[in-house]
Design an enzyme around this catalytic site. Sequence first.
Site, PDB file in Angstrom:
ATOM      1  N   SER A   1      40.183  38.357  48.999  1.00 48.86           N
ATOM      2  CA  SER A   1      41.155  36.960  49.314  1.00 48.86           C
ATOM      3  C   SER A   1      42.540  37.173  48.845  1.00 48.86           C
ATOM      4  O   SER A   1      42.742  37.862  47.787  1.00 48.86           O
ATOM      5  CB  SER A   1      40.537  35.938  48.448  1.00 48.86           C
ATOM      6  OG  SER A   1      41.242  34.546  48.321  1.00 48.86           O
TER       7      SER A   1
ATOM      8  N   TYR B   1      38.115  33.411  40.198  1.00 49.31           N
ATOM      9  CA  TYR B   1      37.846  33.821  41.537  1.00 49.31           C
ATOM     10  C   TYR B   1      38.633  34.952  41.804  1.00 49.31           C
ATOM     11  O   TYR B   1      38.184  35.835  42.636  1.00 49.31           O
ATOM     12  CB  TYR B   1      38.094  32.560  42.150  1.00 49.31           C
ATOM     13  CG  TYR B   1      37.828  32.654  43.810  1.00 49.31           C
ATOM     14  CD1 TYR B   1      36.878  32.822  44.480  1.00 49.31           C
ATOM     15  CD2 TYR B   1      39.193  32.546  44.505  1.00 49.31           C
ATOM     16  CE1 TYR B   1      36.888  33.033  45.781  1.00 49.31           C
ATOM     17  CE2 TYR B   1      39.237  32.754  46.055  1.00 49.31           C
ATOM     18  CZ  TYR B   1      37.875  33.033  46.615  1.00 49.31           C
ATOM     19  OH  TYR B   1      37.816  33.207  47.753  1.00 49.31           O
TER      20      TYR B   1
ATOM     21  N   LYS C   1      37.734  38.759  43.299  1.00 54.57           N
ATOM     22  CA  LYS C   1      38.288  39.193  44.872  1.00 54.57           C
ATOM     23  C   LYS C   1      39.039  40.602  44.561  1.00 54.57           C
ATOM     24  O   LYS C   1      39.124  41.620  45.263  1.00 54.57           O
ATOM     25  CB  LYS C   1      39.067  38.320  45.337  1.00 54.57           C
ATOM     26  CG  LYS C   1      38.281  37.011  45.784  1.00 54.57           C
ATOM     27  CD  LYS C   1      37.019  37.593  46.778  1.00 54.57           C
ATOM     28  CE  LYS C   1      36.515  36.557  47.773  1.00 54.57           C
ATOM     29  NZ  LYS C   1      35.428  36.901  48.624  1.00 54.57           N
TER      30      LYS C   1
END
Length: 251
Positions: A144, A157, A161
């Site tokens: 991401s 998060y 990633k």
Amino acid sequence: MTMLTPENRVLVTGASSGIGMAVALLCNQMGSTVIASGRDMPRLQNLKNSCAHQEFLHIEPRDLQEDMDSLPQWVAGLRQKYGKLTALVCCAGYAAVMPLRAYDRNAAASLYDIHVHAPLLLARGFADKRNNMGQGSSIIFLSSAAALAKEAGLAAYGGAKAAIQAATISLSRELAPQGIRINAVAPAMVRTPMSEQYFAMLSPDARDQALAAYPLGIGTPEDVAQTIVFLLSDSGKWITGQTVVMDGGRY
């Protein structure tokens, strides 16, 4: 781009929605055999019903966070059922905003499980010489743009990633002697059910501001799928260890 054939067997996780579904549909449309995995059986069945070649799309429901240590054996079982795999595309996952003041170790561990540990365990199973086609085989991890973004609340998060991107670099050297290429694709905001829920929560002004941040507009799952299929094809045969950022000019 070289067309795929039924002898090219592609395992796609997270195939019940979003980017995973778009990848499964495109690979199937181009003639590849697709093994579509996800947690939502009705959506997987809808995927099969809507694909171009139903005889070349197989449904394998699986929650990747349950009994994770058995994932390599699960991949071996798929090989025994369908034949050696040509590609693994890891699209399963979910986004989460977690400000530092609300940092929760268990919630963060869940993010790392689905975005790092599950893909690496799947890659371990795929890399077993008994389970892949050897030269020309390929792995794609879905990362991401959050790994690069200076956005508040994305430490957990974005960190997960970023970890899978680092793993991609290391594994490219480790797997090259087997003829296996491995790359990551890192999209920013893409129009999926998840992102639509996010936009629905914004005020009209905030929504306009978020959209204006993308000079080329918000991406679609099909945009990302096209890049993934390029990397899987012979057209990408000299590309490994890379992360392709797709952000419409956002970052």
